[in-house]
Design a protein around this motif. Structure first.
Motif, PDB file in Angstrom:
ATOM      1  N   TRP A 426       0.839  -1.211   0.000  1.00 39.67           N
ATOM      2  CA  TRP A 426       0.000   0.000   0.000  1.00 39.67           C
ATOM      3  C   TRP A 426       0.868   1.253   0.000  1.00 39.67           C
ATOM      4  O   TRP A 426       0.615   2.199  -0.748  1.00 39.67           O
ATOM      5  CB  TRP A 426      -0.926  -0.014   1.204  1.00 39.67           C
ATOM      6  CG  TRP A 426      -1.585   1.309   1.448  1.00 39.67           C
ATOM      7  CD1 TRP A 426      -2.586   1.882   0.716  1.00 39.67           C
ATOM      8  CD2 TRP A 426      -1.262   2.241   2.499  1.00 39.67           C
ATOM      9  NE1 TRP A 426      -2.913   3.120   1.238  1.00 39.67           N
ATOM     10  CE2 TRP A 426      -2.117   3.362   2.328  1.00 39.67           C
ATOM     11  CE3 TRP A 426      -0.350   2.234   3.551  1.00 39.67           C
ATOM     12  CZ2 TRP A 426      -2.070   4.458   3.179  1.00 39.67           C
ATOM     13  CZ3 TRP A 426      -0.308   3.320   4.400  1.00 39.67           C
ATOM     14  CH2 TRP A 426      -1.147   4.411   4.211  1.00 39.67           C
ATOM     15  N   SER A 430       1.314   3.943  -3.116  1.00 41.53           N
ATOM     16  CA  SER A 430       0.516   5.126  -2.786  1.00 41.53           C
ATOM     17  C   SER A 430       0.952   6.315  -3.630  1.00 41.53           C
ATOM     18  O   SER A 430       2.079   6.369  -4.137  1.00 41.53           O
ATOM     19  CB  SER A 430       0.642   5.464  -1.298  1.00 41.53           C
ATOM     20  OG  SER A 430       1.990   5.769  -0.973  1.00 41.53           O
ATOM     21  N   ASN A 436       3.765   8.548   3.399  1.00 40.38           N
ATOM     22  CA  ASN A 436       3.293   7.330   4.059  1.00 40.38           C
ATOM     23  C   ASN A 436       4.420   6.455   4.585  1.00 40.38           C
ATOM     24  O   ASN A 436       4.247   5.768   5.595  1.00 40.38           O
ATOM     25  CB  ASN A 436       2.438   6.525   3.083  1.00 40.38           C
ATOM     26  CG  ASN A 436       1.152   7.243   2.723  1.00 40.38           C
ATOM     27  OD1 ASN A 436       0.396   7.649   3.595  1.00 40.38           O
ATOM     28  ND2 ASN A 436       0.900   7.418   1.438  1.00 40.38           N
TER      29      ASN A 436
END
Length: 589
Positions: A426, A430, A436
């Motif tokens: 993820w 992203s 992140n």
């Protein structure tokens, strides 16, 4: 079918290292399925961006220095802590394509290749589908898959070690030995040139060559073991000699302020650790008490490798006991398998146990990444240990218990590491990777490095602290210094933050006087992390639970200060908003 009565009398022939063979097509099908799964797992983790790793920046910076014709240097110092093989290989790649994507795909390919080879090693002790399961589970371990996007030397070392081990087994099995012995010898030398652990990994090669041997004698097995062992040792001595830290370099380091203090403030002028000789064997550290403590913690090495979140046990006595218990249970099963294999002179298994035990005794704290080269065999050993228990006590209750434990073992590995992998996928995919990754803690370093480059900051004009607070613990990390040096191409001054309030220069006249005396104009320091960061997330709830204090937002991140030539205070450099111009190629190449 093997029974409990048969276990002590496994024949000591070369056939003993082979599980009953299925059709070759079944072997290749299992291999294709397993490697196909691994390829998907790893490709989903890839993106074109640089991924902070700490050690990665040293290798990358040194490789850039080599490619630019400056030699094996990082942060203005010669790199003597680690062997030069990976840096020189990366330097060659950089001359063709200095993009992080190409470099990451190479590390990914090395790890993928190592696991693909490990299947055929596992196949000598288990069925095709059990071998496939072992390499997929190993490849999914977070310590393993992280090495497909970090630019550490581990992936190449795993590939070399696995290839050497497969050749050793083939030679022992009677395959044409001429070119294989030559190739095996070269691989043993290459392993040492890439990582010092190459000396230790020869134990596995020697054990494979000496299968079914007991007393030394003049035969092919012992001659080949001697040749490869001698070549490994000579390569180790030669590389250590070539990378020795001369008295002149040590004197220059001391005189430049790396060791010592100024105005009562101990300081590090640079990342002097990279210019030291790696200390290989320290079993006497802490005396007999320390030795016993490290031996007891052997189980933690296995636990941390297989279930990385167990490392939280370092911050909690209760979690620490749980971690040790879980890891020790897996270790016990592996021990049973290893000791049983030793009875039939299958020395590969006790050699693996010795490999991991020597690491546990020598290293001050468990570092599970060092077990990555043998991760598939550890998993296979746990399976084998449970099978031996079932055969030794052939009653329905024991058999059912072993099956349940084996099922829990597999499911726990998939759930734990699969969840970590899913989060990493993820993050990797992203739209805002650096916002992140590690909860955005590294994004400031990119902005700061771009600002410093744009404002022509020079060598030794930038300082970075090594001390920060997270999860309620004071931690020492060279990440800020190493990242800034790699991104700017400049030599960075290391500041020992334990003596300058985390490196905050505003209210410390001693620190300011020291910095001005050295010509340091800019200082990077990291504020206390709150809410706490764990993996890629902020965990305010955990902070409040463990500290009984509210998780106050501190805006934690890296801050840059400018130190004027005179005056009593430093000024924070503002306006360093995160840039979407993310690093996709090695700066300066």
């Amino acid at each position: 079918m093997t029974t409990a009565a048969d276990i002590p009398r496994i024949p000591r022939t070369i056939a003993a290292i082979h599980a009953p063979r299925e059709h070759a097509s079944s072997d290749w099908l299992a291999w294709a399925v397993a490697t196909g799964v691994l390829l998907i797992i790893y490709l989903l983790l890839q993106n074109p961006y640089w991924v902070p790793g700490g050690d990665s920046e040293v290798y990358t910076g040194a490789a850039r220095s080599i490619a630019q014709g400056h030699g094996n240097m990082f942060n203005g110092l010669p790199v003597t802590l680690v062997p030069p093989g990976w840096q020189y290989f990366m330097a060659g790649v950089m001359k063709i394509s200095p993009t992080f994507l190409v470099l990451k795909l190479i590390t990914m390919s090395c790890m993928f290749g190592a696991l693909a080879i490990d299947f055929w090693i596992c196949r000598r002790f288990a069925s095709a589908w059990t071998s496939a399961l072992a390499i997929v589970l190993a490849g999914l371990i977070s310590h393993v898959y992280s090495l497909t996007f970090w630019l550490h030397s581990d992936a190449m070392f795993c590939l070399i070690s696995s290839a050497a081990l497969l050749l050793a087994f083939q030679i022992k099995e009677g395959r044409t030995a001429g070119w294989r012995v030559a190739a095996l010898t070269l691989l043993c030398v290459a392993a040492v040139i890439v990582r010092w652990a190459g000396l230790l990994s020869w134990l596995l090669v020697g054990a494979a060559l000496l299968h079914d041997e007991l007393m030394p004698r003049i035969n092919r097995a012992w001659v080949y073991a001697f040749i490869t062992g001698l070549a490994t040792l000579l390569a180790f001595i030669a590389v250590r000699y070539e990378l020795r830290v001369s008295a002149e370099i040590q004197r220059e380091i001391r005189e430049s302020g790396v060791i010592g203090e100024d105005n009562g403030v101990p300081v590090d002028r640079a990342d002097a650790n990279v210019a030291t000789t790696y200390s290989l064997f320290n079993p006497a550290r802490g005396g007999i008490t320390g030795l016993i403590a490290r031996a007891i913690a052997w189980g933690n090495w296995i636990g941390y490798l297989l279930w990385q979140p167990l490392r939280l046990g370092r911050s909690s006595n209760l979690l620490g006991l749980v971690s040790l218990a879980v890891g020790s249970m897996a270790l016990l099963s592996w021990l049973i398998a290893g000791l049983q294999m030793a009875r039939s002179r299958q020395w590969f298994w006790p050699a693996m146990l010795l490999y991991s035990f020597m690491l546990a005794l020598n290293w001050p704290a468990p570092n599970a990444r060092y077990l990555v080269p043998i991760a598939p065999f550890i998993i296979l050993g746990v399976f084998r240990g449970m099978e031996l228990i079932r055969l030794r006590w052939p009653n329905p209750a024991v058999a059912q218990t072993c099956r349940v434990l084996a099922g829990y073992f597999v499911v726990s590995l998939v759930i734990c590491n699969g969840a970590l992998w899913a989060v990493d996928v993820w993050v990797a995919r992203s739209e805002d990777f650096y916002a992140n990754y590690e909860a955005g803690m590294d994004a400031d370093l990119i902005s700061v490095s771009r600002w410093l480059t744009a404002h022509n900051a020079g060598d030794l004009e930038i300082g970075a602290t090594d001390r920060y607070v997270n999860l309620g613990k004071v931690r020492i990390s060279r990440l800020g210094l190493r990242v800034t040096s790699m991104l700017t191409g400049k030599s960075i001054v290391g500041v020992n933050g334990r003596y300058v309030r985390l490196g905050d220069p505003r209210d410390n006249p001693h620190f300011l006087a020291w910095a001005r005396g050295l010509g340091v104009k800019y200082v990077l320091y990291q504020t206390e992390v709150s809410p706490w960061r764990l993996f890629h997330f902020r965990v305010g709830f955990l902070q409040e639970l463990m500290s009984d204090q509210p998780a106050v937002e501190t805006g934690a991140g890296w801050r840059l200060y400018y130190i004027p030539g005179t005056g009593d205070s430093a000024k924070r450099v503002m306006g360093l908003s995160p840039s979407k111009d993310w690093p996709t190629r090695v700066p300066g190449m």
